[in-house]
Every structure is written in C-alpha cells, then in structure tokens.
Design an enzyme around this catalytic site. Sequence first.
Site, short mmCIF file in Angstrom:
data_model
loop_
_atom_site.label_atom_id
_atom_site.label_comp_id
_atom_site.label_asym_id
_atom_site.label_seq_id
_atom_site.Cartn_x
_atom_site.Cartn_y
_atom_site.Cartn_z
N GLU B 77 7.25 -35.34 21.70
CA GLU B 77 8.54 -34.99 22.01
C GLU B 77 9.02 -35.79 23.42
OE1 GLU B 77 6.77 -32.45 21.02
OE2 GLU B 77 7.88 -31.77 19.22
N HIS B 146 9.31 -20.16 19.37
CA HIS B 146 10.13 -21.15 18.50
C HIS B 146 11.66 -20.62 18.28
CE1 HIS B 146 6.25 -22.73 17.34
NE2 HIS B 146 6.57 -23.26 16.51
#
Lengths: 404, 343
Positions: B77, B146
Amino acid sequence: MMSTLPSASGSPHAPTPSQPADITQITSSKVHMGANGAPKREPGRQRPSAALPNETLLRWLRDMILIREFENRCAQAYQQAKIGGFCHLYIGQEALAVGTIGCLNHDDPIVTAYRDHGHALARGMSPRACMAEMFGRLAGCAKGKGGSMHMFDKPNWMFGGHGIVGAQTPLGAGLAFAAKYEVEVMRRTVDGGPARRKVALCYLGDGALNQGALHEAMNLAGLWDLPVIYIVENNRYSMGTAIERGTTMAHDLTAKAAAYGIEGVRIDGMDILNIYDQFKPLVDRCREQSRPAFVDLLTYRYQGHSMSDPQKYRKKEEVETVRQRDSIELLSQHLMAERRCLSESRLQEMIDECKAAAMDALTFAETAPAPEAAAELYSDVYVNPQPGLSPLREYHQGAKNPLL
Amino acid sequence: MRLSDIDWSKPLPAREGARQIQFREALREAMSEEMRRDDRVFLMGEEVAYYNGAYKVSQGMLDEFGPQRIIDAPISENGFAGLAVGAAMYGLRPIIEFMSWSFSLVAADQILNNVPKMLYMSGGQWGCPVVFRGNDGAGGQLGSTHSWCVEGLYSNVPGLKIAIPSCAYDAKGLLKTSIVDDDPVFFLESERMLSDKGHVPEAEYYIPFGKAALRHEGDDCTLVSFGRPVNFCLDAAAELEKDGIRVDVLDMRTVRPLDTESIVRSLKKTGRVVVVDQCWPFASVASEVITQVCERAFDYLDHQPLRVNSDDVPAPYAKNLEAEFLPHKGKIIEAVKKAVGRL
C-alpha cells in the site's frame, strides 16, 4: 551459535579489500570503477566523457563551484539564524548531482530527499529562488512554505525535495510510471505534445536503504519495467550511523536491487568524468529498454549531517583522506593538465563569479519580502477551494509561484 | 473535464426511478465513464484487474480498458499509494483502490504526509489529484484491525477532501466529482452497502461537494449523518414517526467540506441536533460537527447537542457485540427521544 547482536565493528558482512566499498578506500584518482566495484578501463576504447566538448565540462565545473559557494553562504546564514529549521549541505557531493543530471534530457523528471540544494542548482534553479526559499521569502521556489528540504522546480522537472527519509522513492516509481504511460497508453504527453521515452532519477541517501518504501518501490519498478534509476548517494553515514552499523550487505549494496531483478552498479562519485562514463550508458539503456536501475554512488559530505552536527562519529583524518580527491580539484586538474582548456586565472575568475552569484542570492534573499499571512497562510492548500473546508477560514488562491 | 466545466446550476436528476442498480455498479459506472472520457485516469489496487475486484467493484473493467489502465498492484500500500503521488504530480489522474481503508494505515506516510501537503510544500507548483477509495467501517465481523473507520483520523488533515456516500445514487455522482477534482479525495465506501440497490439515472451527473441532502423531513430534531449510518437514521426516523416524533435526516455526503449551513438551517427549525457517526467518539467528526454547531448556532439550541458514535472499544468480532458496537437504530432512537424530552 553466532551472536546476531550488533557488535562494535558493525555488520558481519565485511567488505573485501579488493573491492572498495566506500569513498574513503579510494585514494588514487586513477581508479575508475565499473559494475560492482571492478576497475574498468577497456583498452583501446575511448571513455564516453572524452567525446564531451570542453564547454560542457567547464559548465559542470562552474555548476559544482557554484553549489559549493552557495552552500558556504547557506552555512553562514544558518549560523546567523537567518535560515531556520534544518539545513543539510551538499559540500563534497557536488559531482554527483551535476554529473548524473548532466546525463539527462531537460524533461527527464528527478526527485530527491532533503539534501536537495545541489540538485536544484544543478537542474537550473536560480540561486536566488533557492536561497529565498530558505529565508522563508515569497520569492522562494515554494513561496517560503517549504524551506531547505523542499526545493521544487516545475519548469526544470524537479519534483522536490522531500523531508521524510525514503518517502520520495515510490514517487520516483510514479514519475517513471507516468512517463511510460504517456508513451505506451496515451501516445502523447499529458499536455498534448509528442511523447518520448524518459528516465526518472530518484536520489536517496544511504540511510533510506532501510526504509520499507524503497523496497516496495523497487519491487514495483522491477515488476512493471519502470524507467527509474535509484541513485544511492552513499556518503557513508545516515546522520551519525556509519553504513555498516545500520545496513546489511554494505560492501555490496547492489545485492539489494538484484533481489528485485534490477541492474545495479557501483560508481566512484568524486570523479565526475567517471560518473559520466558509467552513468550515461546506464541512462541510455534504461531509456531504451524501459528498465529500472540502481546505483551505489560513492560520495562524501565534508560537513556534518545537518548544521547542528558535531561530527563525533568520524575522524578528521577520514575527511581529509577524501578531500585529497575533491571533485572540483579533480575536474579542474583534468581541464588544466589534460584538456588544456582551463588556466589558473580562468579558474579563479570562475570561483569569483560563483562567489558573487552566491552573494547575490544571499543579498536578494535578505531583502526579499516575506509572504504575507493574510494572503499566503490559507493559499495553496486546495487547487479548488470551496466553502466548508475549514471551520476557521476559507481557503483561497495565493500569489502565482515565482518559478511559473 | 474539470470541476469548473460542470454546470452546477443544473438541478440533479430525480433520486427515485426505475433503474435500480447496486452500489458497486454505481461506483463502476462512475469510474468507467470518467476513464472513457479521460485517458489520464487509471485504476490501481489489489485484485482490481484479473480478480475483477476483491468486492467486484471493478468487474469487467479489465476487459474494457486493458491491463495498462486497470492495474493489479502487489500488497504494497505504501508503495503504490506513493507511486500514485508521483504519477499525479506528473499529470496523470490515478484512482487507487484500497481493499479496505484499514490497510491505508500502512500507507499513512504517503497519504497523510505527501498527498495533502504537496501543493503547499511546493508553493502551488504541484497538486496531487488522486482519488483513494475503498471500504470503510465495521460490519462484516472482520475484527478490529479490518474494521477501521478512518474519517475521524483523516478529516483532521487540511488539504484533503473526504466524500462518504450513503446510497448508490450519491456514490456515482460523488465519485465522478472526485475524479475530476484537482484536489486529492478520500472516498469512503462500505462493504456492507455494496450490494444495496437504488435508483441511478441513465444520464451522467455530478454531485457537488459540500452540499448535504435532506433525506427525511421533520420539525422535532435534526439528525446529521454520513455514509452507512444515514441508513440507520432513516430506519430510526421511520420508527420515531410511529411515536409522533418527526426528524430531519441530513446526509452530509462529504465531511470535508462540511455543509454546516444546512445543519444550522435545519437546527433553526428543530432546536435539537443529534450527530450519528460510525467513528469512535473522541475527536470524531461528530465532535467537530457539534463544535461548529455550538460556534454558529448556540442560541438556537433547546437541548445540548448529542452524538451517537460507535462504542469506544476496538471493533469486536462476535456478531452480537459488533451489532451493538455500531451506531445502530436503537441508539439513535434513544438519543432523539432524549433530545426531545420523551425519555
């Protein structure tokens, strides 16, 4: 079992004596290294730099002297507290920026870290805009909003000056990605002109070798054939930590690039002719083949990491050893003794001109106006300001950047 | 297409109609339309191409646009967010999909240090027109790492615009605006809503940032929300109506910019405000909304402003705990009743 704790001598991966891994081990100006440190002189074949006209080399010499004189003025201004924040000088490393940029086309993008004054000047930024930025003036390249670590120059394709170690390395991949995308997808430039193959240079210090960002970026560059060259300005120290104390494989940094399928080269960075000889073919290859590369460019900073560095981590003799092969000395000797296109008096004139240019930048910066808070504090935050973006005040368009 | 080319005086098409499509399809339409118009736009992210999107948002886009514009990124990322910064500075218009905004934390240096500050640090030379988009918030029993709801963190940073749609219609119109804006936009979706269907008109449209939508009308209390919890508010509004309590439900659509004018206008009518926000309460968007309400309309308040946030704990896994954790209908009804003195 071998201890994996750090020892006083640092990394267990010791350099072998036959391969100079850092600039302090190179004492002869005759040594020119090729790939991975092997001395390279192909008999009977002319060095690429031999074909360069005298004017080019004289311009490079002038650029290097200008950077040094400019940095001397920065040091002085910093000591007088006229420059704030952090200030990292390029003295000692001049050949690196001038030599590598000398291998590029004007519209090849470059991006670097915070020791960025040298790149800015080598790329053609006016010393006035560069110095004014450090003085926090509206006439600075970033209107006084960036400072020493944030030299941006759009007309000269210099995408910063970045303060966080390693943060510029994915940007380098992005610049190469965009240049490749222009040619292969858009078949025109983003401005609508004819697209041509480019190479992006992304500079980093040896301290950035251990940032994850670099490794993610190199993987992307290797994976997608991005034409970016990662240039490690290996000056042996990340702040005060010698490279072998913080970095594995310090004797062969190219191994890191090899892991990503990227060609790696080590180059002696004190001799600008050697930089050109080794680096120009690499640039050409990366451009033609659309491939990344990695260069361990051995260099040295004569000053501390920043202006506030007492330099307790290295011996004065080490600095003196490297200064024996000072890049400006090496080039001027070459131009005087071998090319015979430079005299002592012309060299002195050149130095005087550069001193005057640096002085002019200093005088300009001292008298240039600071950005006015009412006009500039809330500008350049959004390209499209609109109501409701801040509870305090509305953003607006500020003065046009002086470089544009 | 630039933001200034759009005729904002033209009224938006009707919200209701027969063309019912999923939230994810609305997102896909927005990206595809803009990619057809502008070849500088590309989509990059994990599994966006050959997998057709981890949540099928980009389904079919590889077939239409090819692998040079629909690009599978490795799990890096920070690397690909930073690549987008470089590409955007150069002049391209990247759309970066984070499979989850939770994973954007790995790219924090790029998205918080470089993206919002580039224009300022370069003295106006280079902006960073990237759209970062992906799933935000809890609701799928994914556990705490998450289930991040990032708007509380990221709305603190000047230089960003943040859009949080609550329905397919807004998702499409707001995403199209995000792509043509020259400023960086964080676009927050919800995995829980991707299959929700709603009317999306055939014709193209752009929804302006900083203009709230009044999704339900009433005089008793103002509910302010954005994203998925807007739907919790609408459910609560329907139930409150049975008790004779009528509320305005304001869907903010964007939190930066924030349409405080619309909140104040509604508050002048109702005298009461409850902010529903799925971030944690401390230093949240709800805190900011309430601060601004107090700064601008204190005299119109008949009851202290109230907030309904997710509970102040890591997002739990167990289904019942997660359901309770969210700013659900029950919490909203309770807050409204407290505000109107019916508790």
